[in-house]
Write a protein that holds these residues in place. Structure first.
Motif, PDB file in Angstrom:
ATOM      1  N   SER A  13      56.928  16.984  72.692  1.00 46.34           N
ATOM      2  CA  SER A  13      58.283  16.845  73.226  1.00 46.34           C
ATOM      3  C   SER A  13      58.803  15.473  72.866  1.00 46.34           C
ATOM      4  CB  SER A  13      58.270  16.978  74.753  1.00 46.34           C
ATOM      5  OG  SER A  13      57.758  18.210  75.123  1.00 46.34           O
ATOM      6  N   TYR A  14      60.097  15.377  72.696  1.00 46.76           N
ATOM      7  CA  TYR A  14      60.744  14.087  72.443  1.00 46.76           C
ATOM      8  C   TYR A  14      61.712  13.810  73.582  1.00 46.76           C
ATOM      9  CZ  TYR A  14      59.348  14.683  67.508  1.00 46.76           C
ATOM     10  OH  TYR A  14      58.656  14.864  66.340  1.00 46.76           O
ATOM     11  N   GLN A  15      61.971  12.534  73.813  1.00 52.04           N
ATOM     12  CA  GLN A  15      63.016  12.152  74.751  1.00 52.04           C
ATOM     13  C   GLN A  15      64.304  11.947  73.973  1.00 52.04           C
ATOM     14  OE1 GLN A  15      63.129  11.762  78.160  1.00 52.04           O
ATOM     15  NE2 GLN A  15      61.079  12.687  78.189  1.00 52.04           N
ATOM     16  N   GLN A  16      65.336  12.670  74.337  1.00 53.83           N
ATOM     17  CA  GLN A  16      66.648  12.456  73.707  1.00 53.83           C
ATOM     18  C   GLN A  16      67.660  12.256  74.822  1.00 53.83           C
ATOM     19  OE1 GLN A  16      68.062  15.361  70.878  1.00 53.83           O
ATOM     20  NE2 GLN A  16      66.228  15.238  69.625  1.00 53.83           N
ATOM     21  N   ALA A  17      68.270  11.051  74.863  1.00 52.02           N
ATOM     22  CA  ALA A  17      69.260  10.705  75.894  1.00 52.02           C
ATOM     23  C   ALA A  17      68.730  11.021  77.285  1.00 52.02           C
ATOM     24  CB  ALA A  17      70.575  11.457  75.626  1.00 52.02           C
ATOM     25  N   ALA A  20      64.034  15.665  78.002  1.00 46.38           N
ATOM     26  CA  ALA A  20      62.917  16.084  77.147  1.00 46.38           C
ATOM     27  C   ALA A  20      63.356  17.243  76.258  1.00 46.38           C
ATOM     28  CB  ALA A  20      61.745  16.512  78.009  1.00 46.38           C
ATOM     29  N   VAL A  21      63.163  17.059  74.949  1.00 46.51           N
ATOM     30  CA  VAL A  21      63.423  18.141  73.993  1.00 46.51           C
ATOM     31  C   VAL A  21      62.061  18.653  73.519  1.00 46.51           C
ATOM     32  CG1 VAL A  21      64.350  18.716  71.709  1.00 46.51           C
ATOM     33  CG2 VAL A  21      65.587  17.141  73.209  1.00 46.51           C
ATOM     34  N   VAL A  22      61.810  19.932  73.726  1.00 45.06           N
ATOM     35  CA  VAL A  22      60.523  20.502  73.308  1.00 45.06           C
ATOM     36  C   VAL A  22      60.643  20.890  71.829  1.00 45.06           C
ATOM     37  CG1 VAL A  22      58.819  22.319  73.674  1.00 45.06           C
ATOM     38  CG2 VAL A  22      60.072  21.355  75.623  1.00 45.06           C
ATOM     39  N   ALA A  23      60.042  20.092  70.971  1.00 45.44           N
ATOM     40  CA  ALA A  23      60.086  20.390  69.532  1.00 45.44           C
ATOM     41  C   ALA A  23      59.002  21.387  69.148  1.00 45.44           C
ATOM     42  CB  ALA A  23      59.923  19.101  68.722  1.00 45.44           C
ATOM     43  N   LEU A  24      57.859  21.333  69.864  1.00 50.99           N
ATOM     44  CA  LEU A  24      56.769  22.292  69.615  1.00 50.99           C
ATOM     45  C   LEU A  24      56.209  22.723  70.963  1.00 50.99           C
ATOM     46  CD1 LEU A  24      54.790  23.719  67.643  1.00 50.99           C
ATOM     47  CD2 LEU A  24      53.316  21.703  67.855  1.00 50.99           C
ATOM     48  N   GLY A  41      61.253  28.908  59.233  1.00 52.16           N
ATOM     49  CA  GLY A  41      62.000  28.812  60.474  1.00 52.16           C
ATOM     50  C   GLY A  41      63.273  28.025  60.240  1.00 52.16           C
ATOM     51  N   ARG A  42      64.233  28.205  61.121  1.00 55.90           N
ATOM     52  CA  ARG A  42      65.539  27.571  60.926  1.00 55.90           C
ATOM     53  C   ARG A  42      65.457  26.061  61.110  1.00 55.90           C
ATOM     54  NH1 ARG A  42      70.213  30.783  63.903  1.00 55.90           N
ATOM     55  NH2 ARG A  42      71.323  29.191  62.709  1.00 55.90           N
ATOM     56  N   SER A  43      66.504  25.381  60.664  1.00 61.85           N
ATOM     57  CA  SER A  43      66.580  23.929  60.830  1.00 61.85           C
ATOM     58  C   SER A  43      66.456  23.573  62.303  1.00 61.85           C
ATOM     59  CB  SER A  43      67.923  23.405  60.302  1.00 61.85           C
ATOM     60  OG  SER A  43      67.950  23.508  58.921  1.00 61.85           O
ATOM     61  N   GLY A  44      65.650  22.566  62.582  1.00 65.64           N
ATOM     62  CA  GLY A  44      65.472  22.114  63.962  1.00 65.64           C
ATOM     63  C   GLY A  44      64.462  22.935  64.744  1.00 65.64           C
ATOM     64  N   SER A  45      63.797  23.885  64.087  1.00 66.91           N
ATOM     65  CA  SER A  45      62.868  24.755  64.830  1.00 66.91           C
ATOM     66  C   SER A  45      61.522  24.072  65.091  1.00 66.91           C
ATOM     67  CB  SER A  45      62.664  26.087  64.091  1.00 66.91           C
ATOM     68  OG  SER A  45      62.137  25.869  62.799  1.00 66.91           O
ATOM     69  N   GLY A  46      61.235  22.965  64.396  1.00 65.01           N
ATOM     70  CA  GLY A  46      60.006  22.223  64.700  1.00 65.01           C
ATOM     71  C   GLY A  46      58.989  22.160  63.574  1.00 65.01           C
ATOM     72  N   LYS A  47      59.381  22.543  62.370  1.00 65.27           N
ATOM     73  CA  LYS A  47      58.418  22.591  61.244  1.00 65.27           C
ATOM     74  C   LYS A  47      57.880  21.200  60.902  1.00 65.27           C
ATOM     75  CE  LYS A  47      61.444  24.449  58.497  1.00 65.27           C
ATOM     76  NZ  LYS A  47      62.581  24.398  59.450  1.00 65.27           N
ATOM     77  N   SER A  48      58.797  20.243  60.721  1.00 62.86           N
ATOM     78  CA  SER A  48      58.342  18.886  60.356  1.00 62.86           C
ATOM     79  C   SER A  48      57.515  18.284  61.485  1.00 62.86           C
ATOM     80  CB  SER A  48      59.539  17.978  60.061  1.00 62.86           C
ATOM     81  OG  SER A  48      60.250  18.443  58.942  1.00 62.86           O
ATOM     82  N   THR A  49      57.919  18.552  62.715  1.00 59.42           N
ATOM     83  CA  THR A  49      57.148  18.061  63.869  1.00 59.42           C
ATOM     84  C   THR A  49      55.708  18.543  63.782  1.00 59.42           C
ATOM     85  OG1 THR A  49      59.132  18.048  65.257  1.00 59.42           O
ATOM     86  CG2 THR A  49      57.008  18.160  66.388  1.00 59.42           C
ATOM     87  N   LEU A  50      55.515  19.824  63.484  1.00 60.20           N
ATOM     88  CA  LEU A  50      54.158  20.374  63.388  1.00 60.20           C
ATOM     89  C   LEU A  50      53.395  19.730  62.230  1.00 60.20           C
ATOM     90  CD1 LEU A  50      51.977  22.376  64.269  1.00 60.20           C
ATOM     91  CD2 LEU A  50      53.037  24.079  62.775  1.00 60.20           C
ATOM     92  N   PHE A  85      56.416  14.388  52.186  1.00 58.34           N
ATOM     93  CA  PHE A  85      57.471  14.257  53.184  1.00 58.34           C
ATOM     94  C   PHE A  85      58.727  15.031  52.787  1.00 58.34           C
ATOM     95  CE2 PHE A  85      54.816  10.601  54.021  1.00 58.34           C
ATOM     96  CZ  PHE A  85      54.832  10.513  55.407  1.00 58.34           C
ATOM     97  N   GLN A  86      59.484  15.450  53.790  1.00 59.62           N
ATOM     98  CA  GLN A  86      60.755  16.126  53.528  1.00 59.62           C
ATOM     99  C   GLN A  86      61.774  15.131  52.944  1.00 59.62           C
ATOM    100  OE1 GLN A  86      62.280  18.130  57.002  1.00 59.62           O
ATOM    101  NE2 GLN A  86      63.900  19.152  55.852  1.00 59.62           N
ATOM    102  N   ALA A  87      61.785  13.925  53.477  1.00 55.83           N
ATOM    103  CA  ALA A  87      62.717  12.908  52.975  1.00 55.83           C
ATOM    104  C   ALA A  87      62.104  12.230  51.754  1.00 55.83           C
ATOM    105  CB  ALA A  87      62.968  11.874  54.063  1.00 55.83           C
ATOM    106  N   THR A 194      59.099  25.714  54.312  1.00 57.38           N
ATOM    107  CA  THR A 194      60.150  26.011  53.343  1.00 57.38           C
ATOM    108  C   THR A 194      61.245  26.899  53.923  1.00 57.38           C
ATOM    109  OG1 THR A 194      60.596  26.907  51.132  1.00 57.38           O
ATOM    110  CG2 THR A 194      58.874  28.013  52.400  1.00 57.38           C
ATOM    111  N   HIS A 195      62.459  26.669  53.425  1.00 52.46           N
ATOM    112  CA  HIS A 195      63.578  27.564  53.729  1.00 52.46           C
ATOM    113  C   HIS A 195      63.745  28.596  52.628  1.00 52.46           C
ATOM    114  CE1 HIS A 195      65.263  25.443  57.169  1.00 52.46           C
ATOM    115  NE2 HIS A 195      65.077  24.306  56.531  1.00 52.46           N
ATOM    116  N   ASP A 196      62.956  28.468  51.563  1.00 51.96           N
ATOM    117  CA  ASP A 196      63.173  29.308  50.381  1.00 51.96           C
ATOM    118  C   ASP A 196      62.313  30.576  50.488  1.00 51.96           C
ATOM    119  OD1 ASP A 196      63.193  30.516  47.910  1.00 51.96           O
ATOM    120  OD2 ASP A 196      63.107  28.634  46.782  1.00 51.96           O
TER     121      ASP A 196
END
Ligand code: ATP
Ligand code: MG
Length: 224
Positions: A13-17, A20-24, A41-50, A85-87, A194-196
């Motif tokens: 989970s992350y703290q945002q403002a 708690a945002v549950v990323a995974l 999975g869609r953008s923001g679904s938690g792939k990079s977090t995992l 990395f994605q970036a 991947t999104h592809d």
């Protein structure tokens, strides 16, 4: 056989403002040698977090995570686990060859790195770029160089986060062809976020993320 990774109840989970945002959401999984896994999975679904958790780059908020055959978390990157990395992640001041050599230098294997770097670049058809600086490359070329850097140290596990996001379809397929050829006789496991759908369809196993919920399953028709 022992898994490369075993995770039980792994969550982040992350703290945002202040919230708690549950990323995974708590997830249990195993990664075995030689597996080819697509994480979709869609953008923001938690792939990079995992991926960052599995690379030992980030700390879980809950659960257990272990790399039974690979050793302690501090020893994973970049020698045993290669993270793409994605970036963009190439170092601007280093040439393509120097960027690709970095995992070898970090592992104390810098002395005989030239031949291994050349081999990794050749694997992806990049020998012509050897002396170039990253800012003179296209986004797709940078992604191919990042993949060469991932294989140079012969890791046991490659975690690649959208490694073909900047490549056209043909170039993306060529990158995967080269990677599969390279890994054909090795026990290295591969997990690609991947999104592809064309890239995902080439992997044996599909994991799906939705709002932080991970479903691990074998390949099924139309599951991408
Ligand atoms: N460092 C962070 N701090 C706060 N929230 C974060 C952080 N990193 C990710 N998140 C949040 O966690 C969630 C999952 O993000 P993540 O980057 O894992 O998604 P993703 O599936 O990789 O998305 P994409 O397909 O766009 O790359 C999102 O809601 C995101 O806002
Ligand atoms: Mg991501």
């Amino acid at each position: 056989m022992t898994p490369l990774i075993e995770a039980d109840g792994l969550g982040r989970s992350y703290q945002q403002a202040g919230e708690a945002v549950v990323a995974l959401s708590p997830a249990s999984l195993r990664i075995w040698p030689s597996q080819r896994i697509a994480l979709v999975g869609r953008s923001g679904s938690g792939k990079s977090t995992l991926l960052h958790l599995l690379a030992g780059l980030d700390q879980p908020s809950c659960g257990k995570l272990a790399w039974p055959t690979l050793g302690p978390v501090e020893s994973l990157l970049p020698e045993k686990v290669a993270l793409v990395f994605q970036a963009p992640s190439l170092l601007d001041s280093l040439s393509v060859a120097e960027n690709v050599a970095l995992p070898l230098l970090m592992a104390g294997q810098g002395r005989d790195s030239a031949a291994r770097v050349a081999f990794a670049l050749k694997t992806f058809g990049l020998l012509a770029l050897v002396d170039k600086l990253p800012q003179t490359l296209s986004g797709g070329q940078m992604q191919c160089v990042a993949m060469a850097r991932a294989i140079v140290g012969q890791p046991k596990l490659i975690l690649a986060d959208e490694p073909t996001g900047q490549l056209d379809q043909l170039s993306a397929q060529a990158l995967l062809d080269a990677l599969f050829r390279h890994l054909a006789d090795s026990e290295c496991a591969l997990l690609i976020a991947t999104h592809d759908p064309v890239i995902a369809a080439r992997m044996d196993i599909h994991w799906h993320m939705e709002h932080g919920l991970l479903s691990c399953g074998e390949r099924t028709a139309g599951s991408v």
